[in-house]
Design an enzyme around this catalytic site. Structure first.
Site, PDB file in Angstrom:
ATOM      1  N   HIS A 293      -1.917   0.929  -6.114  1.00 23.19           N
ATOM      2  CA  HIS A 293      -1.610   1.060  -4.693  1.00 23.19           C
ATOM      3  C   HIS A 293      -0.336   1.886  -4.529  1.00 23.19           C
ATOM      4  CE1 HIS A 293      -4.315  -2.420  -4.499  1.00 23.19           C
ATOM      5  NE2 HIS A 293      -4.438  -2.205  -3.201  1.00 23.19           N
TER       6      HIS A 293
ATOM      7  N   LYS B  49       3.711  -1.119  -1.804  1.00 28.18           N
ATOM      8  CA  LYS B  49       3.033  -2.425  -1.880  1.00 28.18           C
ATOM      9  C   LYS B  49       3.662  -3.222  -3.015  1.00 28.18           C
ATOM     10  CE  LYS B  49      -1.442  -4.728  -2.392  1.00 28.18           C
ATOM     11  NZ  LYS B  49      -1.100  -5.738  -1.354  1.00 28.18           N
TER      12      LYS B  49
END
Length: 339
Positions: A222, A226
């Protein structure tokens, strides 16, 4: 499902894949034919979406649903505002975020939204809810704040859609149960990914132990922002555990380094700031059979559009005074097309 699941019943030549090398299975050896291919599910929303102005306080049954997007300074919050505006929802000009962002004005789709910090949140939310009694709050903040946020929503009595991952999920669900507020809570808002997860849960329920003895390797990539491990990955792994696979959550390989994401995972450079790539690889005890499950997303539109569907779903439940108060995205999927 056929395109997501592959099996090889003959012995293949093998090579090491470095992004899976943390697994305890034979130094990360997997069949040579396993590669991480780009399968983008959705791309970013265009920022050139026209605005639709409504007065949400009207008594008209066709009036737009007023929403308050908390975390509007972030990319996910902005994407939700764009999708909501395109769908004809009314975004109230108020949002909550971190103290350091208090006082900022965010402009999205021609709308100016004033950001408030943690102080006086209860009085501000109560005032907004009084002005817009059909209000639904959308939360895309950070894992550290979602439990306090949910308790605030419950105390004021405002329905909410929680798209933020992490936090204490048991406490989150308990908050909804005790406050009896309506809510959609899901770590994954992409409807198509949720459908895949639902299929995995059905398989785990109907065929427990089917993969007993198999080893599992999991990689998720990600954007660097994140901070927590993918909630979707954890949900899929829970299904594999029910299917008989032994795997600890700390074995998940999280990739947040941009160079690795480009060279090793295959993330397009233009989507480094917003993507979600997942790979689950199962290998039989004798290394002769392998299964691979994969879902890759570039951009945020799939989540933003799913969030809008969750808003419409929740508004319908509130209006009908449904007995059930706590929902997830599978409930939204079962309701069918909301638009």
């Amino acid at each position: 499902m056929a395109s997501l699941l592959k099996a090889s019943s003959n012995i293949l030549r093998s090579e090491k894949l470095p992004f899976l090398s943390r697994s305890k299975t034979r130094q990360g050896v997997v069949p040579k034919k396993v590669t991480f291919r780009l399968v983008p599910i959705a791309l970013c929303l265009s920022t050139s979406i026209g605005t639709v102005e409504h007065d949400p306080r009207s008594n008209s049954p066709d009036i737009a649903i007023p929403i308050m997007v908390n975390g509007c300074t972030g990319k996910m919050g902005k994407s939700v505002i764009q999708a909501a505006d395109s769908a004809g929802l009314y975004v109230v000009p108020v949002s909550f975020d971190a103290e350091k962002k208090s006082g900022q004005t965010v402009e999205v789709c021609g709308k100016k939204i004033l950001v408030h910090g943690p102080s006086d949140r209860e009085s501000i939310l109560a005032s907004v809810f009084q002005e817009y009694p059909s209000l639904i709050v959308v939360d895309y903040t950070v894992p550290a704040t979602i439990n306090d946020n949910a308790e605030l929503y419950g105390k004021v009595g405002v329905p909410f859609v929680m798209g933020t991952t992490g936090g204490d999920r048991d406490r989150l669900y308990k908050t909804v149960e005790e406050s009896k507020v309506y809510a959609v809570i899901s770590p994954q808002m992409g409807k198509q990914v949720v459908a895949f997860l639902a299929a995995m849960e059905i398989m785990a329920e109907q065929f427990p132990g089917a993969f007993s003895g198999y080893s599992l390797q999991v990689m998720e990539s990600h954007q660097a922002g994140k901070l927590d491990t993918s909630g979707t990955a954890k949900a899929i792994i829970s299904c594999f555990q029910k299917l008989g696979v032994s795997f600890d959550m700390d074995q998940i390989q999280m990739i947040r380094d941009a160079k690795q994401q480009i060279e090793m995972v295959g993330v397009p450079e233009e989507h480094l700031s917003g993507h979600a790539f997942h790979l689950y690889h199962l290998t039989s005890p004798d290394q002769t059979v392998s299964f691979e499950f994969q879902h890759n997303v570039c951009g945020r539109s799939i989540y933003a559009e799913g969030t809008v569907d969750a808003i419409l779903f929740l508004a319908k439940k509130v209006k009908s005074k449904a007995d059930k108060r706590l929902y997830n995205m599978i409930d939204v999927l079962r309701e069918g097309n909301m638009r």
